[in-house]
Design a protein around this motif. Structure first.
Motif, PDB file in Angstrom:
ATOM      1  N   ASP A 121       0.814  -1.219   0.000  1.00 27.43           N
ATOM      2  CA  ASP A 121       0.000   0.000   0.000  1.00 27.43           C
ATOM      3  C   ASP A 121       0.844   1.264   0.000  1.00 27.43           C
ATOM      4  OD1 ASP A 121      -2.383  -1.410  -0.059  1.00 27.43           O
ATOM      5  OD2 ASP A 121      -2.627  -1.430   2.123  1.00 27.43           O
ATOM      6  N   ASN A 122       2.031   1.226   0.634  1.00 20.21           N
ATOM      7  CA  ASN A 122       2.921   2.384   0.596  1.00 20.21           C
ATOM      8  C   ASN A 122       3.353   2.689  -0.832  1.00 20.21           C
ATOM      9  OD1 ASN A 122       4.265   3.938   3.049  1.00 20.21           O
ATOM     10  ND2 ASN A 122       3.647   1.920   3.810  1.00 20.21           N
ATOM     11  N   VAL A 123       3.669   1.651  -1.591  1.00 24.99           N
ATOM     12  CA  VAL A 123       4.104   1.841  -2.968  1.00 24.99           C
ATOM     13  C   VAL A 123       2.915   2.181  -3.861  1.00 24.99           C
ATOM     14  CG1 VAL A 123       5.255   0.750  -4.937  1.00 24.99           C
ATOM     15  CG2 VAL A 123       6.075   0.320  -2.611  1.00 24.99           C
ATOM     16  N   ALA A 124       1.789   1.512  -3.617  1.00 29.68           N
ATOM     17  CA  ALA A 124       0.593   1.775  -4.429  1.00 29.68           C
ATOM     18  C   ALA A 124       0.113   3.209  -4.273  1.00 29.68           C
ATOM     19  CB  ALA A 124      -0.521   0.805  -4.028  1.00 29.68           C
ATOM     20  N   VAL A 141       2.982  -2.364  -9.011  1.00 25.34           N
ATOM     21  CA  VAL A 141       3.501  -2.474  -7.641  1.00 25.34           C
ATOM     22  C   VAL A 141       4.275  -3.775  -7.425  1.00 25.34           C
ATOM     23  CG1 VAL A 141       2.902  -2.587  -5.198  1.00 25.34           C
ATOM     24  CG2 VAL A 141       1.802  -0.892  -6.675  1.00 25.34           C
ATOM     25  N   PRO A 142       3.714  -4.949  -7.742  1.00 24.96           N
ATOM     26  CA  PRO A 142       4.504  -6.176  -7.546  1.00 24.96           C
ATOM     27  C   PRO A 142       5.774  -6.206  -8.388  1.00 24.96           C
ATOM     28  CG  PRO A 142       2.165  -6.696  -7.805  1.00 24.96           C
ATOM     29  CD  PRO A 142       2.330  -5.250  -8.175  1.00 24.96           C
ATOM     30  N   ALA A 143       5.698  -5.670  -9.621  1.00 23.95           N
ATOM     31  CA  ALA A 143       6.889  -5.661 -10.480  1.00 23.95           C
ATOM     32  C   ALA A 143       7.988  -4.805  -9.868  1.00 23.95           C
ATOM     33  CB  ALA A 143       6.519  -5.142 -11.870  1.00 23.95           C
ATOM     34  N   THR A 144       7.616  -3.660  -9.309  1.00 19.30           N
ATOM     35  CA  THR A 144       8.611  -2.771  -8.710  1.00 19.30           C
ATOM     36  C   THR A 144       9.180  -3.370  -7.434  1.00 19.30           C
ATOM     37  OG1 THR A 144       7.453  -0.863  -9.645  1.00 19.30           O
ATOM     38  CG2 THR A 144       9.029  -0.425  -7.884  1.00 19.30           C
ATOM     39  N   LEU A 145       8.345  -4.021  -6.650  1.00 20.92           N
ATOM     40  CA  LEU A 145       8.834  -4.655  -5.427  1.00 20.92           C
ATOM     41  C   LEU A 145       9.747  -5.834  -5.740  1.00 20.92           C
ATOM     42  CD1 LEU A 145       5.650  -4.374  -3.193  1.00 20.92           C
ATOM     43  CD2 LEU A 145       7.837  -3.206  -2.869  1.00 20.92           C
ATOM     44  N   GLY A 164      17.328  -1.207   6.035  1.00 18.08           N
ATOM     45  CA  GLY A 164      17.601  -1.357   4.607  1.00 18.08           C
ATOM     46  C   GLY A 164      16.361  -1.689   3.811  1.00 18.08           C
ATOM     47  N   GLU A 165      15.491  -2.538   4.377  1.00 19.35           N
ATOM     48  CA  GLU A 165      14.247  -2.888   3.692  1.00 19.35           C
ATOM     49  C   GLU A 165      13.312  -1.685   3.599  1.00 19.35           C
ATOM     50  OE1 GLU A 165      13.907  -7.639   4.847  1.00 19.35           O
ATOM     51  OE2 GLU A 165      13.148  -6.124   6.235  1.00 19.35           O
ATOM     52  N   GLN A 166      13.263  -0.884   4.653  1.00 22.94           N
ATOM     53  CA  GLN A 166      12.439   0.325   4.601  1.00 22.94           C
ATOM     54  C   GLN A 166      12.939   1.284   3.525  1.00 22.94           C
ATOM     55  OE1 GLN A 166      11.140   2.162   8.392  1.00 22.94           O
ATOM     56  NE2 GLN A 166      12.095   0.413   9.421  1.00 22.94           N
ATOM     57  N   GLN A 167      14.258   1.398   3.400  1.00 25.68           N
ATOM     58  CA  GLN A 167      14.797   2.270   2.360  1.00 25.68           C
ATOM     59  C   GLN A 167      14.474   1.725   0.975  1.00 25.68           C
ATOM     60  OE1 GLN A 167      15.249   5.177   1.544  1.00 25.68           O
ATOM     61  NE2 GLN A 167      17.210   5.732   2.465  1.00 25.68           N
ATOM     62  N   ARG A 168      14.449   0.413   0.822  1.00 29.57           N
ATOM     63  CA  ARG A 168      14.081  -0.184  -0.460  1.00 29.57           C
ATOM     64  C   ARG A 168      12.613   0.098  -0.796  1.00 29.57           C
ATOM     65  NH1 ARG A 168      17.397  -4.102  -2.824  1.00 29.57           N
ATOM     66  NH2 ARG A 168      19.393  -4.295  -1.736  1.00 29.57           N
ATOM     67  N   VAL A 169      11.766   0.098   0.219  1.00 30.67           N
ATOM     68  CA  VAL A 169      10.361   0.474  -0.013  1.00 30.67           C
ATOM     69  C   VAL A 169      10.281   1.920  -0.486  1.00 30.67           C
ATOM     70  CG1 VAL A 169       8.068   0.745   1.022  1.00 30.67           C
ATOM     71  CG2 VAL A 169       9.515  -1.178   1.711  1.00 30.67           C
ATOM     72  N   ALA A 172      11.307   2.022  -4.023  1.00 29.57           N
ATOM     73  CA  ALA A 172      10.239   1.463  -4.864  1.00 29.57           C
ATOM     74  C   ALA A 172       9.110   2.468  -5.054  1.00 29.57           C
ATOM     75  CB  ALA A 172       9.693   0.176  -4.235  1.00 29.57           C
ATOM     76  N   ARG A 173       8.726   3.141  -3.984  1.00 28.03           N
ATOM     77  CA  ARG A 173       7.661   4.146  -4.073  1.00 28.03           C
ATOM     78  C   ARG A 173       8.063   5.289  -5.005  1.00 28.03           C
ATOM     79  NH1 ARG A 173       6.611   6.937   1.463  1.00 28.03           N
ATOM     80  NH2 ARG A 173       8.724   7.668   0.929  1.00 28.03           N
ATOM     81  N   ALA A 174       9.338   5.684  -4.953  1.00 30.72           N
ATOM     82  CA  ALA A 174       9.805   6.781  -5.805  1.00 30.72           C
ATOM     83  C   ALA A 174       9.889   6.377  -7.266  1.00 30.72           C
ATOM     84  CB  ALA A 174      11.176   7.261  -5.322  1.00 30.72           C
ATOM     85  N   PHE A 175      10.084   5.080  -7.520  1.00 34.25           N
ATOM     86  CA  PHE A 175      10.331   4.618  -8.885  1.00 34.25           C
ATOM     87  C   PHE A 175       9.118   3.966  -9.545  1.00 34.25           C
ATOM     88  CE2 PHE A 175      12.118   1.397 -11.888  1.00 34.25           C
ATOM     89  CZ  PHE A 175      12.657   2.296 -12.806  1.00 34.25           C
ATOM     90  N   VAL A 176       8.057   3.704  -8.793  1.00 33.04           N
ATOM     91  CA  VAL A 176       6.977   2.853  -9.295  1.00 33.04           C
ATOM     92  C   VAL A 176       6.305   3.405 -10.557  1.00 33.04           C
ATOM     93  CG1 VAL A 176       5.171   3.860  -7.827  1.00 33.04           C
ATOM     94  CG2 VAL A 176       4.973   1.472  -8.591  1.00 33.04           C
TER      95      VAL A 176
END
Length: 282
Positions: A121-124, A141-145, A164-169, A172-176
């Motif tokens: 939902d954060n990325v969506a 969203v799944p493709a970006t994750l 590190g995982e939070q930064q990856r999220v 992902a949100r910035a690039f989706v």
């Protein structure tokens, strides 16, 4: 290697983007003076081409964050012009600013994730605010994750993730929505060496898709070893602009392996030493 010599008395000549790539960022004699008289940027001229990977470095208070904020028009400049993809954003009406920001992915050191929403939902959310359809969201969203290595974390909440995982999220949100430009402000500032290399490896992968990436960082070792263009600010001025030439095109895996070797970092995140307590980093 192209260089600008330090010269605190004279503004450097405008720096043109390397190669024949059309510029996506152009700053011409940009000055920013805050209320009270502090000059954060002093006649900055800079050009960054589409598809470049650029580090923005300099000591605390040199104007790095101010420059980033002018690119998303969080701050208006006092003098000079800022163009994004050829458009003078200083002349852009306020109602168009959200549209500008939708085409610029921004990654912050403190992640700025929504704590009560899952990773998915954060990325969506980044797609929802631009009016993407449900079908697009379900596809993107799944493709970006998967791209950022979090395909198994879709239903986790931020507090269930490592830093590190939070930064990856956040990446992902910035690039989706596949923006042409991504700005990352100290993306590895609070992370251990292995995780930091992983984040830079991810940004490298995103850059290889064609997105221009600008990274603000204090990590001199990371900058030196990535062998990309470096723009240095000092007291609000560009005092250095150089490109490390001669590097070959690498896969993201090759890049990650080289970075670990050059920074003397083992798989467990510890610095490798020579037995006398000295790092083996080159």
């Amino acid at each position: 290697m192209a260089r600008l010599r330090r010269n605190k008395n004279r503004a450097p000549e405008p720096v043109r983007s390397r190669g024949r790539r059309a510029p996506i960022i152009e700053l011409n004699d940009v000055t920013k003076v805050y209320p009270g008289g502090h000059m954060a940027l002093d006649r900055v001229s800079l050009s960054i081409g589409r598809g470049e990977f650029v580090f923005l470095v300099g000591p605390t208070g040199c104007g790095k964050s101010t420059l980033i904020k002018t690119l998303i028009r969080e701050l208006d400049v006092t003098d000079g012009t800022v163009r994004i993809a050829g458009r003078d954003i200083g002349q852009m009406p306020d109602k168009k600013i959200p549209q500008l920001r939708r085409n610029i992915g921004t990654v912050f050191q403190d992640f700025k994730l929504l704590p009560n929403r899952t990773v998915y939902d954060n990325v969506a959310y980044a797609l929802q605010v631009i009016g993407a359809s449900r079908a697009e969201i379900r596809e993107q969203v799944p493709a970006t994750l998967r791209l950022v290595g979090l395909s198994t974390k879709l239903h986790n909440f931020p507090d269930q993730l490592s830093g590190g995982e939070q930064q990856r999220v956040a990446v992902a949100r910035a690039f989706v929505n596949h923006p042409p430009l991504m700005l990352a402000d100290e993306p590895s500032g609070n992370l251990d060496p292995v995780t930091s290399i992983g984040i830079m490896q991810l940004l490298y992968r995103i850059n290889k898709t064609g997105t221009t990436v600008v990274v603000v960082t204090h990590d001199r070792e990371m900058v030196d070893n990535m062998r990309r263009r470096v723009v240095e600010l000092y007291e609000g001025r560009v005092v250095r602009d150089e490109v490390s030439g001669g590097y070959t095109e690498e896969s993201t895996t090759e890049f990650g392996m080289r970075m670990q070797a050059e920074m003397g970092v083992g798989a467990n995140g510890e610095r490798k030493t020579n037995g006398h307590g000295h790092s083996l980093a080159r």
